[in-house]
Design a protein around this motif. Structure first.
Motif, PDB file in Angstrom:
ATOM      1  N   GLU A  92      41.981  40.595  33.492  1.00 36.92           N
ATOM      2  CA  GLU A  92      42.117  39.657  34.610  1.00 36.92           C
ATOM      3  C   GLU A  92      41.723  38.245  34.193  1.00 36.92           C
ATOM      4  O   GLU A  92      42.318  37.263  34.656  1.00 36.92           O
ATOM      5  N   TYR A  93      40.727  38.129  33.342  1.00 40.40           N
ATOM      6  CA  TYR A  93      40.318  36.803  32.880  1.00 40.40           C
ATOM      7  C   TYR A  93      41.370  36.188  31.961  1.00 40.40           C
ATOM      8  O   TYR A  93      41.632  34.984  32.011  1.00 40.40           O
ATOM      9  N   SER A  94      41.988  37.006  31.119  1.00 40.20           N
ATOM     10  CA  SER A  94      42.975  36.467  30.178  1.00 40.20           C
ATOM     11  C   SER A  94      44.246  36.010  30.880  1.00 40.20           C
ATOM     12  O   SER A  94      44.912  35.074  30.428  1.00 40.20           O
ATOM     13  N   THR A  95      44.583  36.655  31.998  1.00 37.85           N
ATOM     14  CA  THR A  95      45.805  36.266  32.730  1.00 37.85           C
ATOM     15  C   THR A  95      45.520  35.281  33.854  1.00 37.85           C
ATOM     16  O   THR A  95      46.456  34.724  34.433  1.00 37.85           O
ATOM     17  N   GLY A  96      44.250  35.082  34.181  1.00 41.29           N
ATOM     18  CA  GLY A  96      43.914  34.199  35.295  1.00 41.29           C
ATOM     19  C   GLY A  96      43.936  34.895  36.641  1.00 41.29           C
ATOM     20  O   GLY A  96      43.685  34.251  37.674  1.00 41.29           O
ATOM     21  N   MET A  97      44.220  36.184  36.666  1.00 44.48           N
ATOM     22  CA  MET A  97      44.263  36.910  37.927  1.00 44.48           C
ATOM     23  C   MET A  97      42.906  36.974  38.611  1.00 44.48           C
ATOM     24  O   MET A  97      42.818  37.151  39.822  1.00 44.48           O
ATOM     25  N   ILE A  98      41.838  36.799  37.827  1.00 45.42           N
ATOM     26  CA  ILE A  98      40.511  36.862  38.414  1.00 45.42           C
ATOM     27  C   ILE A  98      40.341  35.799  39.497  1.00 45.42           C
ATOM     28  O   ILE A  98      39.618  36.012  40.479  1.00 45.42           O
ATOM     29  N   ARG A  99      41.028  34.658  39.359  1.00 46.81           N
ATOM     30  CA  ARG A  99      40.924  33.608  40.384  1.00 46.81           C
ATOM     31  C   ARG A  99      41.531  34.095  41.700  1.00 46.81           C
ATOM     32  O   ARG A  99      40.976  33.845  42.773  1.00 46.81           O
ATOM     33  N   SER A 100      42.665  34.754  41.618  1.00 45.73           N
ATOM     34  CA  SER A 100      43.281  35.302  42.830  1.00 45.73           C
ATOM     35  C   SER A 100      42.396  36.372  43.448  1.00 45.73           C
ATOM     36  O   SER A 100      42.253  36.445  44.674  1.00 45.73           O
ATOM     37  N   THR A 101      41.781  37.198  42.608  1.00 45.34           N
ATOM     38  CA  THR A 101      40.899  38.254  43.106  1.00 45.34           C
ATOM     39  C   THR A 101      39.714  37.669  43.853  1.00 45.34           C
ATOM     40  O   THR A 101      39.365  38.115  44.951  1.00 45.34           O
ATOM     41  N   LEU A 102      39.105  36.632  43.281  1.00 48.65           N
ATOM     42  CA  LEU A 102      37.923  36.038  43.907  1.00 48.65           C
ATOM     43  C   LEU A 102      38.297  35.170  45.106  1.00 48.65           C
ATOM     44  O   LEU A 102      37.469  34.947  45.992  1.00 48.65           O
ATOM     45  N   THR A 103      39.520  34.671  45.134  1.00 52.49           N
ATOM     46  CA  THR A 103      39.981  33.931  46.309  1.00 52.49           C
ATOM     47  C   THR A 103      40.192  34.881  47.484  1.00 52.49           C
ATOM     48  O   THR A 103      39.823  34.586  48.615  1.00 52.49           O
ATOM     49  N   ALA A 104      40.779  36.046  47.185  1.00 49.31           N
ATOM     50  CA  ALA A 104      41.002  37.039  48.234  1.00 49.31           C
ATOM     51  C   ALA A 104      39.700  37.640  48.721  1.00 49.31           C
ATOM     52  O   ALA A 104      39.553  37.966  49.906  1.00 49.31           O
ATOM     53  N   ASN A 105      38.736  37.763  47.827  1.00 51.28           N
ATOM     54  CA  ASN A 105      37.438  38.321  48.203  1.00 51.28           C
ATOM     55  C   ASN A 105      36.339  37.516  47.505  1.00 51.28           C
ATOM     56  O   ASN A 105      35.980  37.785  46.361  1.00 51.28           O
ATOM     57  N   PRO A 106      35.799  36.508  48.185  1.00 50.02           N
ATOM     58  CA  PRO A 106      34.781  35.644  47.565  1.00 50.02           C
ATOM     59  C   PRO A 106      33.456  36.351  47.290  1.00 50.02           C
ATOM     60  O   PRO A 106      32.623  35.820  46.564  1.00 50.02           O
ATOM     61  N   ARG A 107      33.244  37.512  47.889  1.00 51.46           N
ATOM     62  CA  ARG A 107      31.989  38.235  47.660  1.00 51.46           C
ATOM     63  C   ARG A 107      32.058  38.892  46.280  1.00 51.46           C
ATOM     64  O   ARG A 107      32.616  39.967  46.112  1.00 51.46           O
ATOM     65  N   ARG A 108      31.482  38.243  45.311  1.00 52.86           N
ATOM     66  CA  ARG A 108      31.671  38.649  43.916  1.00 52.86           C
ATOM     67  C   ARG A 108      31.019  39.989  43.596  1.00 52.86           C
ATOM     68  O   ARG A 108      31.549  40.766  42.797  1.00 52.86           O
ATOM     69  N   GLY A 109      29.887  40.249  44.211  1.00 52.08           N
ATOM     70  CA  GLY A 109      29.274  41.549  44.001  1.00 52.08           C
ATOM     71  C   GLY A 109      30.155  42.677  44.500  1.00 52.08           C
ATOM     72  O   GLY A 109      30.225  43.754  43.896  1.00 52.08           O
ATOM     73  N   SER A 110      30.852  42.418  45.595  1.00 54.69           N
ATOM     74  CA  SER A 110      31.775  43.409  46.142  1.00 54.69           C
ATOM     75  C   SER A 110      32.947  43.652  45.199  1.00 54.69           C
ATOM     76  O   SER A 110      33.420  44.779  45.050  1.00 54.69           O
ATOM     77  N   VAL A 111      33.426  42.583  44.560  1.00 62.94           N
ATOM     78  CA  VAL A 111      34.520  42.721  43.594  1.00 62.94           C
ATOM     79  C   VAL A 111      34.101  43.614  42.434  1.00 62.94           C
ATOM     80  O   VAL A 111      34.828  44.525  42.029  1.00 62.94           O
ATOM     81  N   LEU A 112      32.919  43.346  41.897  1.00 67.04           N
ATOM     82  CA  LEU A 112      32.434  44.149  40.774  1.00 67.04           C
ATOM     83  C   LEU A 112      32.241  45.604  41.195  1.00 67.04           C
ATOM     84  O   LEU A 112      32.619  46.530  40.459  1.00 67.04           O
ATOM     85  N   ALA A 113      31.643  45.824  42.373  1.00 71.28           N
ATOM     86  CA  ALA A 113      31.381  47.188  42.833  1.00 71.28           C
ATOM     87  C   ALA A 113      32.672  47.963  43.032  1.00 71.28           C
ATOM     88  O   ALA A 113      32.764  49.142  42.667  1.00 71.28           O
ATOM     89  N   ALA A 114      33.684  47.312  43.608  1.00 71.14           N
ATOM     90  CA  ALA A 114      34.962  47.985  43.847  1.00 71.14           C
ATOM     91  C   ALA A 114      35.626  48.363  42.527  1.00 71.14           C
ATOM     92  O   ALA A 114      36.137  49.473  42.356  1.00 71.14           O
ATOM     93  N   THR A 263      26.213  37.310  35.782  1.00 68.98           N
ATOM     94  CA  THR A 263      27.133  36.344  35.167  1.00 68.98           C
ATOM     95  C   THR A 263      28.258  35.986  36.129  1.00 68.98           C
ATOM     96  O   THR A 263      28.651  34.812  36.240  1.00 68.98           O
ATOM     97  N   LEU A 264      28.782  36.969  36.811  1.00 66.43           N
ATOM     98  CA  LEU A 264      29.871  36.740  37.745  1.00 66.43           C
ATOM     99  C   LEU A 264      29.440  35.812  38.875  1.00 66.43           C
ATOM    100  O   LEU A 264      30.217  34.956  39.323  1.00 66.43           O
ATOM    101  N   ARG A 265      28.228  35.974  39.334  1.00 66.04           N
ATOM    102  CA  ARG A 265      27.720  35.115  40.423  1.00 66.04           C
ATOM    103  C   ARG A 265      27.395  33.706  39.944  1.00 66.04           C
ATOM    104  O   ARG A 265      27.553  32.745  40.686  1.00 66.04           O
ATOM    105  N   GLY A 266      26.937  33.591  38.700  1.00 67.19           N
ATOM    106  CA  GLY A 266      26.434  32.303  38.241  1.00 67.19           C
ATOM    107  C   GLY A 266      27.455  31.398  37.589  1.00 67.19           C
ATOM    108  O   GLY A 266      27.157  30.228  37.329  1.00 67.19           O
ATOM    109  N   ARG A 267      28.665  31.897  37.296  1.00 66.64           N
ATOM    110  CA  ARG A 267      29.666  31.073  36.628  1.00 66.64           C
ATOM    111  C   ARG A 267      30.943  31.010  37.437  1.00 66.64           C
ATOM    112  O   ARG A 267      31.263  31.900  38.218  1.00 66.64           O
ATOM    113  N   ASP A 268      31.679  29.927  37.231  1.00 65.63           N
ATOM    114  CA  ASP A 268      32.999  29.825  37.842  1.00 65.63           C
ATOM    115  C   ASP A 268      33.973  30.754  37.123  1.00 65.63           C
ATOM    116  O   ASP A 268      33.812  31.068  35.950  1.00 65.63           O
ATOM    117  N   ALA A 269      35.026  31.148  37.856  1.00 67.28           N
ATOM    118  CA  ALA A 269      36.041  32.003  37.253  1.00 67.28           C
ATOM    119  C   ALA A 269      36.850  31.230  36.237  1.00 67.28           C
ATOM    120  O   ALA A 269      37.406  31.787  35.322  1.00 67.28           O
TER     121      ALA A 269
END
Length: 269
Positions: A92-114, A263-269
């Motif tokens: 997701e980081y290499s394709t940039g999809m992580i930005r779409s993922t975090l835009t759809a769900n800004p709760r980053r801990g929830s993204v990691l848990a899912a 790391t996910l919480r402390g850095r920008d995507a």
């Protein structure tokens, strides 16, 4: 004009709620749509069945529990589980999809848990199917030597297969955490290989040349690759008991995920 402008700038909004079910479904779709996932599963299946058949055809005389033939390949496939966890994140980081993922769900801990829950559940289910298939394939080979699996005794067959599947899931979680921590596919895979395969070798070499460093030799028992066999097939000869082994594997997965979450919480995507 002011009233018209006011009406034009008032855009009605609807509160969207990203439910847990939607998050899990989204992560499952992403996981299943990546070719790397199926290549990893195929390699795990080939290695598991191939090694089981090889061991079954050359079964040592007097082996106490033949299920070792089925779960022994975990020593090789656990690395693939960790790498699958890595690529599920770094892809997701290499394709940039992580930005779409975090835009759809800004709760980053929830993204990691899912993502962690979906990958662990998927790998547990896939591993379970592969181990059972390997047992069925090896059964006639063992029968030629008069050896059978005692399916009626859970501790003899069912529990080791479930434990091996759970161990594969935990190794994938280590990869997920490292993926979020390092964000680089090459770096996270290198770290995974280092933790699973390289560290045991280093600890063993140091222990051989510096036998007085007993604490280092003892610490090697708490590496993931050392704890996994004891967790899958507890035995009196093992340094760690079954509970200690599971705590060790769970601890490695938890530390990796917590580091990735920080790391996910402390850095920008």
């Amino acid at each position: 004009m002011t009233a018209i402008q006011a009406r034009a700038t008032h855009i009605p909004t609807t509160a969207s709620h990203v439910s847990l079910g939607r998050q899990l479904r989204s992560e499952l779709i992403k996981l299943l749509s990546v070719r790397g996932t199926w290549w990893s599963v195929a390699i795990v299946a080939v290695l598991t069945v191939g090694i089981a058949v090889l061991f079954g055809a050359n079964l040592p005389k007097g082996m106490g529990n033949p299920i070792m033939v089925i779960v022994a390949p975990v020593q090789f496939t656990m690395l693939l589980a960790g790498i699958l966890g890595v690529i599920s994140v770094t892809g997701e980081y290499s394709t940039g999809m992580i930005r779409s993922t975090l835009t759809a769900n800004p709760r980053r801990g929830s993204v990691l848990a899912a993502k962690a829950a979906v990958l662990a559940g998927f790998l547990f289910a896939v591993s379970l199917v592969i181990f059972v298939a390997a047992a069925l394939i090896v059964t006639p080979i063992l029968a030629a030597d008069g050896v059978t699996f005692d399916w009626a005794t859970p501790d003899a067959v069912i529990l080791p297969i479930l434990s091996a599947s759970a161990a594969m899931a935990l190794f994938s979680l280590i990869g997920v955490g490292l993926g979020f921590l390092l964000r680089s596919g090459a770096g996270a895979i290198a770290a995974t290989v280092g933790i699973i395969f390289v560290l045991p070798v280093i600890f063993g070499l140091v222990g051989s040349f510096l036998p007085d460093f007993t604490w280092l030799i003892d610490a090697a028992d708490y590496l993931p690759a050392s704890a996994a066999p004891s967790a899958i097939l507890p035995a009196d000869v093992n340094t760690l008991g079954g509970a200690e082994s599971w705590l060790t594997l769970g601890g490695w997965a938890a530390v990796s995920l917590v580091a990735g979450w920080a790391t996910l919480r402390g850095r920008d995507a």
